[in-house]
Design an enzyme around this catalytic site. Structure first.
Site, PDB file in Angstrom:
ATOM      1  N   GLU A  60       0.804  -1.219   0.000  1.00 44.71           N
ATOM      2  CA  GLU A  60       0.000   0.000   0.000  1.00 44.71           C
ATOM      3  C   GLU A  60       0.846   1.283   0.000  1.00 44.71           C
ATOM      4  O   GLU A  60       0.777   2.093   0.939  1.00 44.71           O
ATOM      5  CB  GLU A  60      -0.955   0.004   1.192  1.00 44.71           C
ATOM      6  CG  GLU A  60      -1.939  -1.151   1.143  1.00 44.71           C
ATOM      7  CD  GLU A  60      -3.058  -1.059   2.194  1.00 44.71           C
ATOM      8  OE1 GLU A  60      -2.921  -0.284   3.158  1.00 44.71           O
ATOM      9  OE2 GLU A  60      -4.059  -1.772   2.021  1.00 44.71           O
ATOM     10  N   GLU A 109      -5.626  -8.503   0.369  1.00 49.26           N
ATOM     11  CA  GLU A 109      -6.281  -8.202   1.648  1.00 49.26           C
ATOM     12  C   GLU A 109      -7.749  -7.885   1.383  1.00 49.26           C
ATOM     13  O   GLU A 109      -8.084  -7.175   0.428  1.00 49.26           O
ATOM     14  CB  GLU A 109      -5.651  -6.988   2.362  1.00 49.26           C
ATOM     15  CG  GLU A 109      -4.297  -7.246   2.976  1.00 49.26           C
ATOM     16  CD  GLU A 109      -3.748  -6.040   3.750  1.00 49.26           C
ATOM     17  OE1 GLU A 109      -4.538  -5.188   4.215  1.00 49.26           O
ATOM     18  OE2 GLU A 109      -2.514  -5.963   3.874  1.00 49.26           O
TER      19      GLU A 109
HETATM   20  C1  FCB Z   1      -4.366  -2.313   5.408  1.00 50.85           C
HETATM   21  C2  FCB Z   1      -3.002  -2.713   5.891  1.00 50.85           C
HETATM   22  C3  FCB Z   1      -3.000  -3.803   6.927  1.00 50.85           C
HETATM   23  C4  FCB Z   1      -4.142  -3.653   7.902  1.00 50.85           C
HETATM   24  C5  FCB Z   1      -5.444  -3.463   7.175  1.00 50.85           C
HETATM   25  C6  FCB Z   1      -6.651  -3.361   8.073  1.00 50.85           C
HETATM   26  O1  FCB Z   1      -4.346  -1.003   4.998  1.00 50.85           O
HETATM   27  O2  FCB Z   1      -2.207  -3.154   4.817  1.00 50.85           O
HETATM   28  O3  FCB Z   1      -1.754  -3.794   7.572  1.00 50.85           O
HETATM   29  O4  FCB Z   1      -3.874  -2.642   8.785  1.00 50.85           O
HETATM   30  O5  FCB Z   1      -5.383  -2.339   6.360  1.00 50.85           O
END
Ligand code: FCB
Length: 425
Positions: free
Chosen positions: A159, A338
């Protein structure tokens, strides 16, 4: 009942990041950030989930659920605690951990930078330092030489958009706590260059590597007056990093929600003007992005479901972002690296998984090369400036005893993984 089958070889996993789970990451910038006088952090990471020592048990647990992949990160602050001094014992640790993942029958996916920097890098300006991309690549080279014969899937930077706007524009309470548009832009350039050089280092030492970045992407939505600002924001937060991924082997998509940008006509005009005037933009944007505090309209319709993070509960947002990647980078392999929800009601997590996967399945049917789904997170963990109150885990962690409890959602995702199919009532 009908079955929604996923492609053969689909990666089904869960994710963590070193600082959030390992514990005692005392050589990192986040460790200092949690302790700074006036810190915005409600909790200190401390021992976290003690995953540094308990990984054998955690890895075995994840495999026992039925998952076939584990995404975790290597901690730069441990591997290179001082400029140019690499700690072989730490590289050995991550090699042993990777062996445990493989021995459990799971595919490792390794992130090389997940938000944290070694203290010595932070002291030199973090991603504003022109030398950091080269130093990051040197670290990547060491890690890949240690693990490259075992690992195929590599994420260079997690990110980058969040690192830049969270810590350099000040939109989130992230280190180094800068709050200006110029730093935001320079950090973004540094992160892209870090990725470029890191990717070359990975490819140089691991010929079978499949490497990319993991991108924070939202399902943005705007009213008419808010559209130019929304598009400008999305471009800076997401598109510039997606464009830098054109040569990557895959795009990692990380989506939690939809972000509405709704402003009235007057604010819309002000924002348009501010886009061209740096000091005005620096003053206006962080508060707008943080809480939409200048937003005269409620950001989310009253009564809509929210997660512990305050996000709109919208699991299908991930399909919108995957579609957007397919539009911007047609044919590129995509992995959801994610997707998850902070909640104390695990039934909501099951619903989040099912609705998200159902929406993603439709995108696969439509032809998007989606190769995997990795849930955030394996364990309840240290949620950065939000601390331990946010519970994202498929596996619950008792903070006092470190006892692990697999939640029904963990068994649920594991059963889907085993079947490689979603059974829809
Ligand atoms: C993302 C991050 C991860 C976690 C999630 C909820 O932005 O990559 O580390 O904090 O959010």
């Amino acid at each position: 009942m009908s079955d929604l089958a996923f492609p053969v070889g689909f990666l089904w996993g869960a994710a963590t990041a070193a600082h959030q789970v390992e514990g005692d990451n005392s050589g990192s910038d986040w460790w200092d950030w949690e302790r700074r006088p006036g810190t915005p952090c409600p909790d200190r990471s401390g021992l976290a989930c003690d995953h540094y020592r308990r990984y054998p048990q955690d890895v075995a647990l994840l495999a026992s659920l039925g998952l076939n992949a584990y995404r975790y990160s290597v901690e730069w602050a441990r591997v290179e605690p001082e400029n140019g001094r690499f700690d072989q014992a730490q590289l050995d640790h991550y090699r042993a951990m990777t062996d445990a993942v493989l021995a459990a029958g799971m595919t490792p996916m390794v992130t090389l930078h997940h938000f944290t920097l070694p203290r010595w890098v932070a002291e030199r300006g973090g991603w504003l330092d022109a030398e950091v991309p080269g130093r990051f690549a040197r670290y990547c080279d060491r890690v890949v030489r240690a693990l490259g014969d075992r690992v195929t899937w590599w994420c260079t930077i997690n990110e980058p958009g969040v690192v830049a706007f969270g810590g350099y524009l000040g939109a989130l309470n992230f280190p180094p706590g800068r709050k200006d548009v110029g730093s935001w832009e320079r950090a973004s350039v540094g992160l892209i260059e870090g990725h470029r050089q890191g990717l070359s280092a990975v490819r140089a030492s691991a010929s079978r590597a499949r490497a990319g970045m993991t991108h924070s992407m939202n399902d943005w939505e705007a009213n008419e007056a808010g559209r130019p600002f929304m598009e400008w924001l999305r471009r800076r937060n997401e598109d510039v990093f997606l464009e830098a991924a054109a040569d990557d082997d895959f795009v990692g998509v990380q989506t939690y929600t939809r972000v509405p940008v709704r402003v009235n006509a007057a604010l819309g005009v002000l924002l348009r003007v501010a886009l061209g005037i740096r000091p005005l933009a620096s003053a206006l944007f962080p508060p707008i992005i943080r809480g939409q505090s200048l937003n005269p309209e409620p950001a989310i319709a009253a009564g809509s479901r929210r997660t512990q993070m305050g996000y709109e509960f919208l699991p299908e947002a991930v399909a919108a972002t995957v579609r957007r990647v397919a539009t911007l980078l047609p044919g590129k392999d995509v992995i959801v690296t994610e997707h998850g929800v902070a909640t104390d009601d695990d039934a909501e997590r099951v619903e989040f998984i099912d609705r998200g996967l159902r929406a993603l399945h439709a995108e696969i049917v439509a032809g998007i090369p989606l190769r995997g789904y990795i849930h955030w997170s394996a364990l309840d963990n240290f949620e950065w400036a939000r601390g331990y109150g946010m519970r994202f885990g498929l596996i619950g962690v008792d903070r006092a005893t470190q006892a692990r409890t697999v939640r029904p959602s963990g068994h649920h995702l594991g059963a889907i993984a085993r079947a490689n199919s979603l059974t829809v009532p």
